[in-house]
Design a protein around this motif. Structure first.
Motif, PDB file in Angstrom:
ATOM      1  N   MET A 162       0.797  -1.210  -0.167  1.00 55.84           N
ATOM      2  CA  MET A 162      -0.121   0.004   0.148  1.00 55.84           C
ATOM      3  C   MET A 162       0.969   1.243  -0.046  1.00 55.84           C
ATOM      4  O   MET A 162       0.441   2.354  -0.769  1.00 55.84           O
ATOM      5  N   LYS A 163       2.035   1.166   0.854  1.00 55.83           N
ATOM      6  CA  LYS A 163       2.779   2.498   0.793  1.00 55.83           C
ATOM      7  C   LYS A 163       3.567   2.572  -0.496  1.00 55.83           C
ATOM      8  O   LYS A 163       3.768   3.768  -0.848  1.00 55.83           O
ATOM      9  N   LYS A 164       4.018   1.658  -1.009  1.00 57.05           N
ATOM     10  CA  LYS A 164       4.655   1.598  -2.438  1.00 57.05           C
ATOM     11  C   LYS A 164       3.850   2.200  -3.543  1.00 57.05           C
ATOM     12  O   LYS A 164       4.101   3.082  -4.320  1.00 57.05           O
TER      13      LYS A 164
ATOM     14  N   ILE B 258       1.949   6.767  -6.887  1.00 55.98           N
ATOM     15  CA  ILE B 258       1.080   7.667  -7.316  1.00 55.98           C
ATOM     16  C   ILE B 258       1.563   9.076  -6.983  1.00 55.98           C
ATOM     17  O   ILE B 258       1.313  10.060  -8.144  1.00 55.98           O
ATOM     18  N   VAL B 259       1.884   9.503  -5.971  1.00 55.56           N
ATOM     19  CA  VAL B 259       2.618  10.736  -5.615  1.00 55.56           C
ATOM     20  C   VAL B 259       3.797  11.170  -6.685  1.00 55.56           C
ATOM     21  O   VAL B 259       3.582  12.215  -7.211  1.00 55.56           O
TER      22      VAL B 259
ATOM     23  N   MET C 290       3.282  16.940 -13.264  1.00 54.94           N
ATOM     24  CA  MET C 290       3.164  18.394 -12.876  1.00 54.94           C
ATOM     25  C   MET C 290       4.206  19.022 -13.714  1.00 54.94           C
ATOM     26  O   MET C 290       4.170  20.222 -14.182  1.00 54.94           O
ATOM     27  N   ILE C 291       5.492  18.438 -13.580  1.00 50.83           N
ATOM     28  CA  ILE C 291       6.731  18.834 -14.066  1.00 50.83           C
ATOM     29  C   ILE C 291       6.545  19.008 -15.530  1.00 50.83           C
ATOM     30  O   ILE C 291       6.892  19.931 -16.041  1.00 50.83           O
ATOM     31  N   VAL C 292       6.039  17.844 -16.082  1.00 49.95           N
ATOM     32  CA  VAL C 292       5.933  17.960 -17.729  1.00 49.95           C
ATOM     33  C   VAL C 292       4.690  18.972 -18.045  1.00 49.95           C
ATOM     34  O   VAL C 292       5.177  19.608 -19.008  1.00 49.95           O
TER      35      VAL C 292
END
Length: 182
Positions: A1-3, A8-9, A16-18
């Motif tokens: 779940m953490k991975k 996703i983040v 966002m950078i693209v």
């Protein structure tokens, strides 16, 4: 779940950078229309000023080197540009905020260059000043120059010579290297 959350983040961050990079390099429409002042530098020329209407229309492109390119037209009231209407499109590359305002005129298989002057703009393309090139006194054909002592200028937006000189000094600061126009 953490991975999965980290993935996703990370994917959102990359997206966002693209998007930011794409938006940065998209052409921006430039429409600068208003009144400026055409004047001659030098204390003895304080009375020589003329209000002129300036219209700058086109697109501004950002290059990968950080320079700007303007493609469009610049019309200045009362300026008799010796350029056919169908050849008034400019392509000006701005390096450190300034570039040459030159027209390439093609007639009868021959190309001539008409240099109006050096154009200085702010990053938003909301202010401009032009160091107008004049026929050189050297006698050489098609030789033009500009002088910081008594050269011809056009600055916009401005309503008087004092505002125009202040704007010119602001936009030309790097170019003048500490010299102040008067």
């Amino acid at each position: 779940m953490k991975k999965k959350t980290i993935s996703i983040v990370l994917a959102i961050w990359v997206l966002m950078i693209v998007i930011s990079v794409v938006l940065l390099f998209l052409p921006r429409t430039i429409h600068l229309d208003g009144v400026g002042v055409k004047y001659r530098l030098g204390e003895e020329n304080r009375e020589l000023e003329q209000m002129v209407h300036v219209n700058m229309d086109g697109k501004r492109y950002l290059t990968t080197s950080g320079d700007y390119i303007f493609r469009g037209t610049i019309d200045i009231e009362g300026e008799p540009f010796p350029v056919p209407e169908d050849q008034k499109m400019l392509k000006i590359r701005f390096h450190k905020g300034y570039g040459s305002m030159e027209y390439f005129i093609s007639e009868n298989g021959k190309t001539d260059i008409f240099l109006y002057g050096t154009l200085f703009v702010d990053r938003a393309f909301s202010k401009l000043t032009i160091a107008i090139s004049e026929e050189d006194s050297s006698g050489e054909q098609n030789s033009k120059s500009w002088s910081a002592e008594d050269g011809l200028m056009l600055s916009m937006p401005a309503t008087n010579r004092s505002e125009a000189i202040q704007l010119s000094n602001e936009l030309m600061e790097t170019y003048l290297g500490g010299y102040t126009l008067k």
